[in-house]
Design an enzyme around this catalytic site. Structure first.
Site, mmCIF file in Angstrom:
data_model
loop_
_atom_site.group_PDB
_atom_site.id
_atom_site.type_symbol
_atom_site.label_atom_id
_atom_site.label_comp_id
_atom_site.label_asym_id
_atom_site.label_seq_id
_atom_site.Cartn_x
_atom_site.Cartn_y
_atom_site.Cartn_z
ATOM 1 N N GLY A 193 0.836 -1.205 0.000
ATOM 2 C CA GLY A 193 0.000 0.000 0.000
ATOM 3 C C GLY A 193 0.861 1.241 0.000
ATOM 4 N N TYR B 185 -14.048 -4.090 8.430
ATOM 5 C CA TYR B 185 -12.755 -3.451 8.678
ATOM 6 C C TYR B 185 -12.296 -3.686 10.123
ATOM 7 C CZ TYR B 185 -9.310 0.393 8.598
ATOM 8 O OH TYR B 185 -8.161 1.161 8.673
ATOM 9 N N ALA C 159 -13.143 -6.150 12.122
ATOM 10 C CA ALA C 159 -12.780 -7.557 12.294
ATOM 11 C C ALA C 159 -11.409 -7.842 11.685
ATOM 12 C CB ALA C 159 -13.843 -8.449 11.660
ATOM 13 N N LYS D 57 -8.930 -5.699 11.220
ATOM 14 C CA LYS D 57 -7.872 -5.039 11.984
ATOM 15 C C LYS D 57 -7.654 -5.705 13.342
ATOM 16 C CE LYS D 57 -6.534 -1.929 9.039
ATOM 17 N NZ LYS D 57 -5.228 -2.132 8.350
#
Length: 250
Positions: free
Chosen positions: A10, A149, A151, A153
């Site tokens: 990323g 998101y 869950a 993280k």
């Protein structure tokens, strides 16, 4: 840290770019993995005398990750520093969320991190030295409209702690950074989801952050720089909240 090779996912923008630029400034050669073209980040690094290799990589694709890691090893050297930052959001309330929304977020954040660590850990074990930094979030504590998101993280945190246990005997540390409000394209998208201008969300955020400012990608870069350093060799299995104060949500 001169001479070491790092992979940052990323890395085309936001936190990933901030981390990659800092690690390059520390003397590392940095491979930039992203679905987008990370040439802009590479130009910034090279403009400051650093070494960067931008590669288009979908971290959800195990075969592509394996291929890219092999290319990094051939062109830059053995990658012994990994920063898993690649992410996406598909926010919605649970009853509106599709299976595709759930699976894409889980695959990008959590399965993508698994793919990269699985491919790079052998280089770390061989050299008896490695640093893994996984990017979690304060959303791991729970956040309305982000069940997928949150869950993913939270999963990153458990993944990190288990890596620390399994790889520690080989000189490898694993830690997680859990950012709060950082100014990125993703937080701007969150503002849009909430039906407000980014400036409005920023004002709310600042009022709830003890240091009275929002974070910047370079803040993550500074923390990652420490966690991958020799000086952090006794820090492993930790989740560090990068939130300007005690971890909390808006």
């Amino acid at each position: 840290m001169s001479g070491r090779v790092a992979i940052v996912t990323g890395a085309a923008r936001g936190i990933g770019a901030g981390v990659a630029e800092r690690l390059a400034a520390d003397g590392m050669a940095v491979a930039l993995f992203d679905l987008l073209d990370a040439a802009g980040t590479a130009r910034t690094i090279e403009g400051h005398g650093g070494v960067a290799l931008p590669l288009v990589v979908d971290v959800r694709d195990a075969a592509r990750v394996a291929e890219a890691v092999s290319q990094v090893a051939d062109e830059l050297g053995a990658p012994t520093v990994v920063v898993n930052n690649a992410g996406t959001i598909r926010d919605n309330l649970l009853f509106k969320m599709s299976t595709e929304d759930w699976e894409d977020v889980m695959a990008t954040h959590l399965t993508g991190a698994f793919h990269l660590v699985k491919e790079t850990q052998r280089f770390m074990v061989e050299q008896r030295h490695g640093r893994i930094v996984n990017v979690s979030s304060v959303a791991a504590l729970g956040n309305r409209g982000q069940v997928n998101y949150s869950a993913a993280k939270a999963g990153i945190q458990g993944f990190t702690k288990t890596l620390a246990i399994e790889l520690g005997p080989f000189g490898v540390t694993a830690n997680a950074i859990a950012p709060g409000f950082i100014e990125t394209d993703m937080t701007r998208a969150t503002a849009a989801r909430m039906g407000m201008d980014f400036e409005q969300l920023q004002e709310i955020g600042i009022a709830n952050i003890p240091v009275r400012r929002i974070g910047q990608p370079e803040d993550a870069g500074h923390l990652a720089s420490f966690l991958v350093s020799d000086g952090a060799g006794f820090v492993s299995g930790q989740v560090i909240y990068l939130a300007g104060g005690p971890e909390r949500l808006l």
